[in-house]
Motif scaffolding. Structure first.
Motif, PDB file in Angstrom:
ATOM      1  N   ILE A 165       0.837  -1.200   0.000  1.00 52.88           N
ATOM      2  CA  ILE A 165       0.000   0.000   0.000  1.00 52.88           C
ATOM      3  C   ILE A 165       0.879   1.260   0.000  1.00 52.88           C
ATOM      4  N   ARG A 166       0.521   2.236  -0.835  1.00 58.66           N
ATOM      5  CA  ARG A 166       1.269   3.493  -0.903  1.00 58.66           C
ATOM      6  C   ARG A 166       1.088   4.269   0.383  1.00 58.66           C
ATOM      7  N   GLY A 168       0.325   6.808   3.227  1.00 59.33           N
ATOM      8  CA  GLY A 168      -0.577   7.941   3.285  1.00 59.33           C
ATOM      9  C   GLY A 168      -1.851   7.763   2.493  1.00 59.33           C
ATOM     10  N   THR A 169      -2.046   6.574   1.910  1.00 61.98           N
ATOM     11  CA  THR A 169      -3.252   6.311   1.128  1.00 61.98           C
ATOM     12  C   THR A 169      -3.825   4.951   1.521  1.00 61.98           C
ATOM     13  N   HIS A 170      -4.948   4.618   0.902  1.00 61.62           N
ATOM     14  CA  HIS A 170      -5.521   3.282   1.043  1.00 61.62           C
ATOM     15  C   HIS A 170      -5.468   2.551  -0.290  1.00 61.62           C
ATOM     16  N   LEU A 171      -4.530   2.927  -1.131  1.00 58.51           N
ATOM     17  CA  LEU A 171      -4.431   2.374  -2.473  1.00 58.51           C
ATOM     18  C   LEU A 171      -3.124   1.624  -2.661  1.00 58.51           C
ATOM     19  N   ASP A 173       0.400   0.526  -4.059  1.00 56.93           N
ATOM     20  CA  ASP A 173       1.565   1.200  -4.617  1.00 56.93           C
ATOM     21  C   ASP A 173       1.874   0.531  -5.956  1.00 56.93           C
ATOM     22  N   GLY A 202      -7.278  -1.727  -0.206  1.00 55.71           N
ATOM     23  CA  GLY A 202      -6.654  -1.270  -1.440  1.00 55.71           C
ATOM     24  C   GLY A 202      -6.293  -2.413  -2.367  1.00 55.71           C
ATOM     25  N   PHE A 264     -13.571   3.082   1.498  1.00 56.23           N
ATOM     26  CA  PHE A 264     -12.901   4.276   0.995  1.00 56.23           C
ATOM     27  C   PHE A 264     -13.638   5.547   1.390  1.00 56.23           C
ATOM     28  N   ASP A 266     -14.609   7.847   5.131  1.00 58.16           N
ATOM     29  CA  ASP A 266     -13.913   8.149   6.386  1.00 58.16           C
ATOM     30  C   ASP A 266     -14.334   7.216   7.521  1.00 58.16           C
TER      31      ASP A 266
END
Length: 355
Positions: A165-166, A168-171, A173, A202, A264, A266
């Motif tokens: 996972i990248r 700072g994200t939930h996606l 990398d 993600g 995705f 909050d």
């Protein structure tokens, strides 16, 4: 041939009668001291499994198991990580599946599995970490492929798994993602015994966005917090484990709609308000677990971990990863040396002592 608990060992009448007798004689009235004892301390102190027929009791996050076997520290297509935790134990159905999965994954282009936590020798709540992994039917597999070399025991306790996972994200990398990850998860989902595979939301989204053709297997891929550097395999209650509580089914949809979209927003990531409740494993007592777990705690242990280390394809796998003598060439062992007696003379993996 499908390896099942029933075909491998049968259901031990001795353990079933012993359990019934133990519950009947004492009415299973735990003393107040025992009932109040933290279950994680009692199960965490057990270094070997219960010498009994393999059975899982209770639910994945509230239970225990008997007759566990260990995944060898090394195999041709796997290595066990974090060995100092002593969590390489599981129901024979799961351990056999992991060995098969490691071979099948290698055929799909995966170098080999790095296997994380499975369960404590007798299951139960863990001293640290997982809420589940209590009944010998859960296992963590790292997304990091096995290296060509063998890690030392010290390295296995310190080498870290790499997140997909990248930050700072939930996606996912994209620099780390490769199609082989989808093939690996698809292979894991292909086994009928596998009920769920937990991954980071993600990773689930990446699969939903990219998998073409047959997508039915995506139904088993379930999004969950964490699971960015490993995925979690869960199998269904095995035959013979009548005290095992199954989980609700996953339906037939691929899970790529509203259910995934929620992850995705909050809401799943919002910090809880007010005083934080303690984790269930930290307050769970023996009185909270199935009554059979008290008997599991009291069962005798095998002579050593080697006596119940699983055999792959009838061949013992040594700690070095080199195969030893085939089971057929091994001399007869005394009944006391095996966790499951008598052992049937058939050409299937057997938990027999290694030389």
């Amino acid at each position: 041939m499908k390896i099942t608990t029933r075909s491998m060992f049968g259901i031990s009448a001795r353990f079933a009668l012993g359990l019934a007798a133990a519950l009947a004689v004492c009415g299973f009235m735990l003393s107040s001291a025992t009932a109040a004892e933290k279950a994680k301390n009692l199960f965490g102190a057990k270094v070997l499994p219960a010498l009994a027929a393999p059975q899982s009791f209770g639910f994945y996050s509230k239970g225990c198991f008997a007759g566990g076997v260990a995944l060898p520290l090394d195999g041709p297509t796997w290595q066990v990580m974090r060995p100092s935790r002593n969590r390489r134990w599981g129901h024979p159905e799961l351990i056999g599946l992991l060995e098969k999965f490691s071979r099948d994954a290698a055929a799909e282009g995966w170098r080999g599995l790095l296997v994380g936590d499975i369960a404590q020798p007798r299951g139960g709540p863990m001293l640290t970490g997982h809420a589940s992994h209590q009944i010998g039917l859960d296992a963590d597999i790292w997304f990091t492929p096995m290296p060509a070399r063998r890690y030392s025991l010290a390295q296995r306790d310190t080498v870290g798994a790499v997140s997909l996972i990248r930050p700072g994200t939930h996606l996912v990398d994209e620099r780390k993602w490769a199609p082989v990850y989808a093939r690996l998860l698809r292979q894991a989902a292909s086994y009928p015994e596998v009920e769920r595979i937990f991954v980071n939301p993600g990773i689930k989204k990446k699969l939903c966005d990219t998998v073409s053709g047959d997508r039915a297997w995506l139904n088993k891929i379930r999004p969950l917090w964490g699971h960015d550097s490993h995925f979690h395999i869960r199998i269904s209650c095995p035959p013979g484990s009548t005290g095992c509580k199954p989980q609700r089914g996953t339906g037939t949809a691929d899970g790529c709609g509203e259910q995934l979209a929620w992850w995705f927003t909050d809401e799943p990531w919002r910090p809880a308000k007010g005083p934080q409740k303690p984790k269930a494993r930290d307050v769970m007592t023996m009185a909270d677990l199935p009554k059979a777990c008290q008997v599991v705690l009291g069962e005798p242990a095998p002579l050593s971990a080697d006596a119940v280390t699983y055999w792959a394809k009838g061949t013992a796998v040594a700690a070095s990863g080199a195969p030893e003598a085939p089971a057929a060439a091994m001399p007869a062992m005394p009944d006391t040396a095996s966790a499951f007696v008598p052992t049937p003379k058939v050409d299937i993996p057997l938990p027999l002592p290694r030389p």
